[in-house]
Design a protein around this motif. Structure first.
Motif, short mmCIF file in Angstrom:
data_model
loop_
_atom_site.label_atom_id
_atom_site.label_comp_id
_atom_site.label_asym_id
_atom_site.label_seq_id
_atom_site.Cartn_x
_atom_site.Cartn_y
_atom_site.Cartn_z
N GLU A 38 0.83 -1.21 0.00
CA GLU A 38 0.00 0.00 0.00
C GLU A 38 0.86 1.26 0.00
OE1 GLU A 38 -3.69 2.18 2.34
OE2 GLU A 38 -3.08 0.17 2.99
N VAL A 39 2.00 1.22 0.70
CA VAL A 39 2.93 2.35 0.68
C VAL A 39 3.35 2.64 -0.76
CG1 VAL A 39 5.27 3.11 1.35
CG2 VAL A 39 3.80 1.96 3.03
N CYS A 40 3.70 1.58 -1.48
CA CYS A 40 4.13 1.73 -2.89
C CYS A 40 3.00 2.31 -3.74
CB CYS A 40 4.58 0.38 -3.46
SG CYS A 40 5.99 -0.31 -2.60
N GLU A 41 1.80 1.80 -3.54
CA GLU A 41 0.65 2.27 -4.33
C GLU A 41 0.34 3.73 -4.01
OE1 GLU A 41 -2.47 -0.47 -3.33
OE2 GLU A 41 -1.55 -2.11 -4.46
N ARG A 42 0.35 4.09 -2.75
CA ARG A 42 0.00 5.46 -2.36
C ARG A 42 1.04 6.46 -2.85
NH1 ARG A 42 -4.43 6.25 0.05
NH2 ARG A 42 -5.48 4.58 1.13
N LEU A 43 2.30 6.06 -2.84
CA LEU A 43 3.36 6.97 -3.28
C LEU A 43 3.65 6.82 -4.78
CD1 LEU A 43 5.82 6.58 -0.27
CD2 LEU A 43 4.45 8.59 -0.84
N GLU A 44 3.02 5.81 -5.40
CA GLU A 44 3.28 5.48 -6.80
C GLU A 44 4.79 5.34 -7.05
OE1 GLU A 44 1.22 8.22 -9.40
OE2 GLU A 44 -0.73 7.42 -8.83
N MET A 45 5.41 4.55 -6.20
CA MET A 45 6.85 4.30 -6.28
C MET A 45 7.10 2.81 -6.36
SD MET A 45 8.56 6.96 -3.61
CE MET A 45 10.18 6.83 -4.35
N LYS A 79 6.73 -6.85 5.66
CA LYS A 79 5.35 -6.85 5.15
C LYS A 79 4.66 -5.51 5.38
CE LYS A 79 5.16 -11.27 4.05
NZ LYS A 79 5.78 -11.55 2.80
N GLU A 80 4.99 -4.85 6.52
CA GLU A 80 4.34 -3.59 6.85
C GLU A 80 5.24 -2.73 7.71
OE1 GLU A 80 0.73 -4.90 8.76
OE2 GLU A 80 1.77 -5.52 10.58
N ILE A 81 4.90 -1.43 7.75
CA ILE A 81 5.62 -0.48 8.59
C ILE A 81 4.58 0.34 9.35
CG2 ILE A 81 7.70 -0.34 7.16
CD1 ILE A 81 6.60 2.30 5.98
N SER A 82 5.04 1.04 10.38
CA SER A 82 4.12 1.87 11.16
C SER A 82 3.77 3.13 10.36
CB SER A 82 4.76 2.26 12.49
OG SER A 82 5.80 3.20 12.28
N PHE A 83 2.64 3.74 10.73
CA PHE A 83 2.25 4.99 10.08
C PHE A 83 3.29 6.07 10.34
CE2 PHE A 83 -1.91 3.41 9.00
CZ PHE A 83 -2.22 4.15 7.88
N ALA A 84 3.93 6.04 11.50
CA ALA A 84 4.97 7.04 11.80
C ALA A 84 6.15 6.88 10.84
CB ALA A 84 5.43 6.89 13.25
N GLU A 85 6.53 5.64 10.54
CA GLU A 85 7.61 5.41 9.56
C GLU A 85 7.17 5.86 8.16
OE1 GLU A 85 10.02 1.51 11.01
OE2 GLU A 85 7.88 1.20 10.64
N PHE A 86 5.93 5.54 7.82
CA PHE A 86 5.37 5.93 6.53
C PHE A 86 5.36 7.45 6.38
CE2 PHE A 86 1.19 6.06 3.91
CZ PHE A 86 1.88 6.12 2.71
N GLU A 87 4.95 8.13 7.46
CA GLU A 87 4.92 9.60 7.44
C GLU A 87 6.33 10.16 7.25
OE1 GLU A 87 3.09 13.29 10.02
OE2 GLU A 87 3.56 11.43 11.06
N THR A 88 7.31 9.60 7.96
CA THR A 88 8.69 10.06 7.82
C THR A 88 9.17 9.89 6.39
OG1 THR A 88 9.18 9.50 10.12
CG2 THR A 88 11.07 9.72 8.65
N LEU A 89 8.91 8.73 5.81
CA LEU A 89 9.32 8.45 4.43
C LEU A 89 8.67 9.43 3.46
CD1 LEU A 89 10.84 6.67 2.41
CD2 LEU A 89 8.89 5.10 2.46
N ALA A 90 7.37 9.65 3.62
CA ALA A 90 6.65 10.57 2.73
C ALA A 90 7.17 12.00 2.88
CB ALA A 90 5.15 10.51 3.00
N GLN A 91 7.48 12.42 4.10
CA GLN A 91 8.02 13.78 4.32
C GLN A 91 9.38 13.94 3.64
OE1 GLN A 91 6.77 16.47 5.46
NE2 GLN A 91 5.03 15.86 6.70
N ILE A 124 2.85 12.81 -3.56
CA ILE A 124 3.39 12.77 -2.20
C ILE A 124 2.54 13.65 -1.27
CG2 ILE A 124 5.40 13.33 -0.77
CD1 ILE A 124 7.09 12.64 -3.32
N THR A 125 2.11 14.81 -1.75
CA THR A 125 1.27 15.70 -0.95
C THR A 125 -0.08 15.04 -0.63
OG1 THR A 125 2.32 17.63 -1.93
CG2 THR A 125 0.20 18.00 -0.86
N SER A 126 -0.69 14.39 -1.61
CA SER A 126 -1.96 13.70 -1.34
C SER A 126 -1.75 12.53 -0.38
CB SER A 126 -2.64 13.25 -2.63
OG SER A 126 -1.93 12.22 -3.24
N THR A 127 -0.60 11.89 -0.45
CA THR A 127 -0.29 10.81 0.48
C THR A 127 -0.14 11.35 1.90
OG1 THR A 127 0.76 9.51 -1.25
CG2 THR A 127 1.36 8.97 1.02
N LEU A 128 0.52 12.50 2.03
CA LEU A 128 0.65 13.11 3.35
C LEU A 128 -0.72 13.51 3.90
CD1 LEU A 128 3.92 15.14 2.83
CD2 LEU A 128 3.58 13.26 4.44
#
Length: 187
Positions: free
Chosen positions: A11-18, A39-51, A106-110
């Motif tokens: 889902e991270v890949c799909e949301r970031l289209e990466m 398999k998965e990461i925390s939302f905090a990790e996801f937020e850091t990556l997206a930022q 990336i902005t829409s993902t954030l």
């Protein structure tokens, strides 16, 4: 945001289209033992990556280069954020010619992360408030029932009923049934 809320790598890949390869390499420093099978990461990790990706995309658009620092608004410890920042920057330089960052996605993902954070916090607060209220009620009820059981235990059953105006009645149903059966047998 509660770090216990998780999101699948897919889902991270799909949301970031990466590509998954870039996401996994970005997590190599923070998850050195399992970044390739995670398999998965925390939302905090996801937020850091997206930022990080947003700041890097912004730098690519403006041509300005600046250090990307951990966020004080993230629940992830600064050291863990720094590992993701370093991993993401390394992955982006490794795949520089193969992928272009798009700030809109990336902005829409954030925005999604922010909305999900609000939902996660609401669920956490709501469920714990209800659970706490129910536990308080059950504790109070248990206390009352225990007190009632102790007061009943010390009283004779007939006295207890008499105090409440309840008089035990003679059991007549069994006698009436036997009489009906006797009459039926004699016919």
């Amino acid at each position: 945001m509660n770090t216990s809320y998780m999101i699948a790598i897919k889902e991270v890949c799909e949301r970031l289209e990466m590509p998954e390869e870039i996401i996994r390499f970005s997590l190599q420093e923070s998850h050195p033992d399992d970044f390739d099978s995670l398999k998965e990461i925390s939302f905090a990790e996801f937020e850091t990556l997206a930022q990080v990706l947003k700041q890097k995309a912004s730098q690519e658009q403006t041509g300005e280069i600046a250090a990307i620092a951990p966020s004080t608004n993230n629940t992830l410890p600064v050291t863990e954020q720094q590992k993701i920042i370093n991993g993401a920057l390394n992955a982006l330089s490794e795949f520089a010619g193969n992928y272009t960052l798009t700030i809109d996605k990336i902005t829409s993902t954030l925005a999604f992360i922010s909305g999900q954070s609000v939902v996660n916090n609401f669920v956490h607060i709501h469920s714990n408030t209800i659970r706490s209220g129910l536990e308080d009620y059950l504790d109070e009820l248990a206390g009352e029932l225990t007190a009632a059981a102790h007061s009943i235990k010390g009283v004779d059953a007939n006295d207890f009923l008499a105090q409440r105006g309840i008089t035990p009645k003679q059991r007549t149903a069994q006698k009436s049934l036997e009489e009906i059966l006797n009459l039926a047998a004699n016919i």
